[in-house]
Design an enzyme around this catalytic site. Structure first.
Site, PDB file in Angstrom:
ATOM      1  N   ASP A   9      -0.652  -3.287   8.705  1.00  9.24           N
ATOM      2  CA  ASP A   9       0.718  -3.686   8.851  1.00  9.24           C
ATOM      3  C   ASP A   9       0.964  -3.654   7.551  1.00  9.24           C
ATOM      4  O   ASP A   9      -0.085  -4.612   7.197  1.00  9.24           O
ATOM      5  CB  ASP A   9       0.350  -4.241  10.289  1.00  9.24           C
ATOM      6  CG  ASP A   9       2.469  -4.869  10.553  1.00  9.24           C
ATOM      7  OD1 ASP A   9       3.058  -4.074  10.564  1.00  9.24           O
ATOM      8  OD2 ASP A   9       1.921  -6.018  10.970  1.00  9.24           O
ATOM      9  N   ASP A  11       4.312  -6.672   7.201  1.00  7.74           N
ATOM     10  CA  ASP A  11       5.216  -8.607   7.728  1.00  7.74           C
ATOM     11  C   ASP A  11       4.530  -8.942   9.286  1.00  7.74           C
ATOM     12  O   ASP A  11       4.359  -8.499  10.303  1.00  7.74           O
ATOM     13  CB  ASP A  11       6.333  -8.277   8.508  1.00  7.74           C
ATOM     14  CG  ASP A  11       6.702  -7.200   7.090  1.00  7.74           C
ATOM     15  OD1 ASP A  11       7.679  -6.763   7.207  1.00  7.74           O
ATOM     16  OD2 ASP A  11       7.706  -7.966   5.988  1.00  7.74           O
ATOM     17  N   GLU A  18       8.395 -13.566   7.968  1.00  8.48           N
ATOM     18  CA  GLU A  18       9.184 -13.252   9.264  1.00  8.48           C
ATOM     19  C   GLU A  18       9.922 -14.593   9.006  1.00  8.48           C
ATOM     20  O   GLU A  18      10.905 -14.511   8.182  1.00  8.48           O
ATOM     21  CB  GLU A  18       9.123 -13.328  10.109  1.00  8.48           C
ATOM     22  CG  GLU A  18       8.301 -11.672   9.886  1.00  8.48           C
ATOM     23  CD  GLU A  18       9.568 -10.889  10.867  1.00  8.48           C
ATOM     24  OE1 GLU A  18       8.655  -8.951  10.222  1.00  8.48           O
ATOM     25  OE2 GLU A  18      10.234 -10.721   9.820  1.00  8.48           O
ATOM     26  N   GLY A  52      12.759  -3.599  12.269  1.00  9.07           N
ATOM     27  CA  GLY A  52      13.587  -3.264  11.136  1.00  9.07           C
ATOM     28  C   GLY A  52      14.762  -3.707  10.953  1.00  9.07           C
ATOM     29  O   GLY A  52      15.587  -4.445  12.376  1.00  9.07           O
ATOM     30  N   GLY A  53      15.187  -3.667  10.139  1.00 11.24           N
ATOM     31  CA  GLY A  53      16.207  -4.675   9.163  1.00 11.24           C
ATOM     32  C   GLY A  53      17.716  -4.860  10.101  1.00 11.24           C
ATOM     33  O   GLY A  53      18.824  -5.168  10.439  1.00 11.24           O
ATOM     34  N   LYS A  54      17.786  -3.131   9.763  1.00 17.04           N
ATOM     35  CA  LYS A  54      19.584  -2.681  10.577  1.00 17.04           C
ATOM     36  C   LYS A  54      19.449  -2.304  11.502  1.00 17.04           C
ATOM     37  O   LYS A  54      20.391  -2.933  12.596  1.00 17.04           O
ATOM     38  CB  LYS A  54      19.663  -1.223   9.183  1.00 17.04           C
ATOM     39  CG  LYS A  54      19.217  -0.890   7.840  1.00 17.04           C
ATOM     40  CD  LYS A  54      19.709   0.584   7.432  1.00 17.04           C
ATOM     41  CE  LYS A  54      18.386   0.738   7.795  1.00 17.04           C
ATOM     42  NZ  LYS A  54      17.309   0.602   6.839  1.00 17.04           N
ATOM     43  N   ARG A  56      17.784  -3.953  14.106  1.00 25.50           N
ATOM     44  CA  ARG A  56      17.946  -5.927  13.699  1.00 25.50           C
ATOM     45  C   ARG A  56      19.574  -6.706  13.621  1.00 25.50           C
ATOM     46  O   ARG A  56      19.852  -6.899  14.659  1.00 25.50           O
ATOM     47  CB  ARG A  56      17.106  -6.681  13.496  1.00 25.50           C
ATOM     48  CG  ARG A  56      16.581  -8.376  13.645  1.00 25.50           C
ATOM     49  CD  ARG A  56      15.978  -8.650  13.090  1.00 25.50           C
ATOM     50  NE  ARG A  56      14.309  -7.940  13.399  1.00 25.50           N
ATOM     51  CZ  ARG A  56      13.178  -7.771  12.578  1.00 25.50           C
ATOM     52  NH1 ARG A  56      13.237  -8.382  11.343  1.00 25.50           N
ATOM     53  NH2 ARG A  56      12.200  -7.131  12.919  1.00 25.50           N
ATOM     54  N   HIS A  82      22.548  -4.700   4.534  1.00 27.27           N
ATOM     55  CA  HIS A  82      21.405  -4.370   4.430  1.00 27.27           C
ATOM     56  C   HIS A  82      20.440  -4.414   3.086  1.00 27.27           C
ATOM     57  O   HIS A  82      18.731  -5.160   2.636  1.00 27.27           O
ATOM     58  CB  HIS A  82      20.002  -2.899   5.367  1.00 27.27           C
ATOM     59  CG  HIS A  82      18.785  -3.523   5.755  1.00 27.27           C
ATOM     60  ND1 HIS A  82      17.872  -2.959   5.304  1.00 27.27           N
ATOM     61  CD2 HIS A  82      17.846  -4.392   6.200  1.00 27.27           C
ATOM     62  CE1 HIS A  82      16.611  -2.651   5.204  1.00 27.27           C
ATOM     63  NE2 HIS A  82      16.255  -4.244   5.718  1.00 27.27           N
ATOM     64  N   THR A 122       4.354   0.899   8.107  1.00 31.56           N
ATOM     65  CA  THR A 122       4.881  -0.457   7.963  1.00 31.56           C
ATOM     66  C   THR A 122       6.769  -0.129   8.548  1.00 31.56           C
ATOM     67  O   THR A 122       6.571   0.756   7.922  1.00 31.56           O
ATOM     68  CB  THR A 122       5.330  -1.842   6.754  1.00 31.56           C
ATOM     69  OG1 THR A 122       6.046  -2.791   7.201  1.00 31.56           O
ATOM     70  CG2 THR A 122       5.842  -0.605   5.830  1.00 31.56           C
ATOM     71  N   ASN A 128      10.513  -3.368  -0.404  1.00 31.85           N
ATOM     72  CA  ASN A 128       9.438  -4.753   0.016  1.00 31.85           C
ATOM     73  C   ASN A 128       7.761  -5.076  -0.171  1.00 31.85           C
ATOM     74  O   ASN A 128       6.882  -5.603  -0.794  1.00 31.85           O
ATOM     75  CB  ASN A 128       9.955  -5.100   1.602  1.00 31.85           C
ATOM     76  CG  ASN A 128      11.533  -5.680   1.110  1.00 31.85           C
ATOM     77  OD1 ASN A 128      11.865  -5.445   0.342  1.00 31.85           O
ATOM     78  ND2 ASN A 128      12.201  -5.609   2.342  1.00 31.85           N
TER      79      ASN A 128
HETATM   80  C1  XBP Z   1       8.733  -5.621  10.415  1.00 31.12           C
HETATM   81  C2  XBP Z   1       9.461  -5.664  10.904  1.00 31.12           C
HETATM   82  C3  XBP Z   1      10.664  -4.935   9.369  1.00 31.12           C
HETATM   83  C4  XBP Z   1      10.894  -6.905   8.717  1.00 31.12           C
HETATM   84  C5  XBP Z   1      12.334  -6.946   8.071  1.00 31.12           C
HETATM   85  O1  XBP Z   1       7.536  -4.841   9.981  1.00 31.12           O
HETATM   86  O2  XBP Z   1       9.846  -4.989  11.955  1.00 31.12           O
HETATM   87  O3  XBP Z   1      11.593  -4.747   9.861  1.00 31.12           O
HETATM   88  O4  XBP Z   1      11.549  -7.312   9.810  1.00 31.12           O
HETATM   89  O5  XBP Z   1      11.960  -5.986   7.600  1.00 31.12           O
HETATM   90  P1  XBP Z   1       6.217  -4.822  10.134  1.00 31.12           P
HETATM   91  P2  XBP Z   1      12.901  -4.887   6.477  1.00 31.12           P
HETATM   92  O6  XBP Z   1       5.877  -5.695  10.697  1.00 31.12           O
HETATM   93  O7  XBP Z   1       5.465  -2.939  11.142  1.00 31.12           O
HETATM   94  O8  XBP Z   1       5.464  -4.716   8.556  1.00 31.12           O
HETATM   95  O9  XBP Z   1      14.332  -5.435   6.694  1.00 31.12           O
HETATM   96  O10 XBP Z   1      12.986  -3.998   5.087  1.00 31.12           O
HETATM   97  O11 XBP Z   1      12.806  -4.103   7.756  1.00 31.12           O
HETATM   98 MG    MG Z   2       3.685  -7.184  11.809  1.00 33.75          MG
END
Ligand code: XBP
Ligand code: MG
Length: 238
Positions: A9, A11, A18, A52-54, A56, A82, A122, A128
């Site tokens: 993974d 993030d 984050e 997912g940023g969108k 969220r 986004h 991810t 990113n």
């Molecule tokens: C974490 C997420 C991502 C990030 C924001 O991803 O949920 O949405 O918070 O990135 P993971 P974006 O833990 O699966 O790596 O705005 O590009 O979605």
């Molecule tokens: Mg993660």
């Protein structure tokens, strides 16, 4: 069964992206759009329940600014927000302000030495991922990963297993030959639903999550050798 691939993974697992990466990037995009929105550290902890940023942004608006979603082109506004957020995030990552978590670089080096295959699964965007790997691991680190499954390449984001099924299909490996490394309950649920043995490295945002079903839950990967991972993987899959 012998371990043949590690699926990381991003993030919260590769790096703590984050709080000081994605969160300020969202806020910079909201300021640019003069929305009057601000996601502080505590609120962001709640919003992380939605991946997912969108997705969220939409979740936040539904809770705190429903009129925003009532506008006819809400989907397009979210998409452009986004895009702006990603631009700010890429600048933060390129500045080198987001180091990899303890032990990540060393484990990846050990895995490459042992000719294990590497993959990424991810929710964030491919750009990113590439930016983080280039800035915090090595200029050519993207090439170290056989498969990078990221963002909108699948219809359903974590905790749905879609992204892990996509990565397994592109690896051409059965789940039991792989080990997923995650940081959150959403990530663990996604990997487990795809049949993957999963190691969790918790972090400040996810330490209260339910990690039932994880192979092991660690504070980080510091001093975690590949041989130790191979052993717990062997125990789980034999
Ligand atoms: C974490 C997420 C991502 C990030 C924001 O991803 O949920 O949405 O918070 O990135 P993971 P974006 O833990 O699966 O790596 O705005 O590009 O979605
Ligand atoms: Mg993660």
């Amino acid at each position: 069964m012998s371990l043949q691939a590690l699926i990381f993974d991003v993030d919260g697992t590769l790096a703590d992206t984050e709080r000081d990466g994605h969160r300020p990037a969202f806020n910079a995009a909201f300021d640019e759009a003069a929305l009057g929105w601000h996601w502080d550290v505590d609120l962001y902890a709640d919003l992380l329940a939605v991946t997912g940023g969108k997705e969220r942004i939409r979740h936040y608006a539904a809770l705190y600014d429903p009129d925003f979603l009532a506008q006819p082109d809400a989907d397009e506004v979210i998409r452009s927000l986004h895009v702006a957020k990603t631009r700010h995030y890429l600048a933060i990552v390129a500045s080198g302000r987001i180091p990899l978590r303890p032990g990540v670089t060393e484990l990846i080096a050990e895995a490459r030495e042992a000719k294990l295959r590497l993959a990424i699964a991810t929710t964030t965007t491919p750009e990113n991922v590439a930016a983080l790997l280039r800035a915090s691991l090595a200029p050519d680190a993207v090439d170290w990963f056989d498969v990078i499954g990221a963002g909108d390449v699948v219809p359903n984001k974590k905790p749905a297993p879609d992204i892990y099924f996509w990565v397994l299909a592109h690896l051409g490996l059965p789940a039991q030959r792989c080990l997923a490394i995650e940081d959150s309950a959403n990530g663990l649920r996604a990997a487990a639903a795809a049949g993957l043995p999963t190691l969790v490295t918790r972090n400040a945002y996810t330490q209260g999550d339910d990690f039932s079903g994880a192979l092991a839950v660690l504070p980080d990967l510091k001093d975690t050798s590949l041989s130790a991972l191979k052993l717990i993987h062997q125990i789980k899959t034999s």
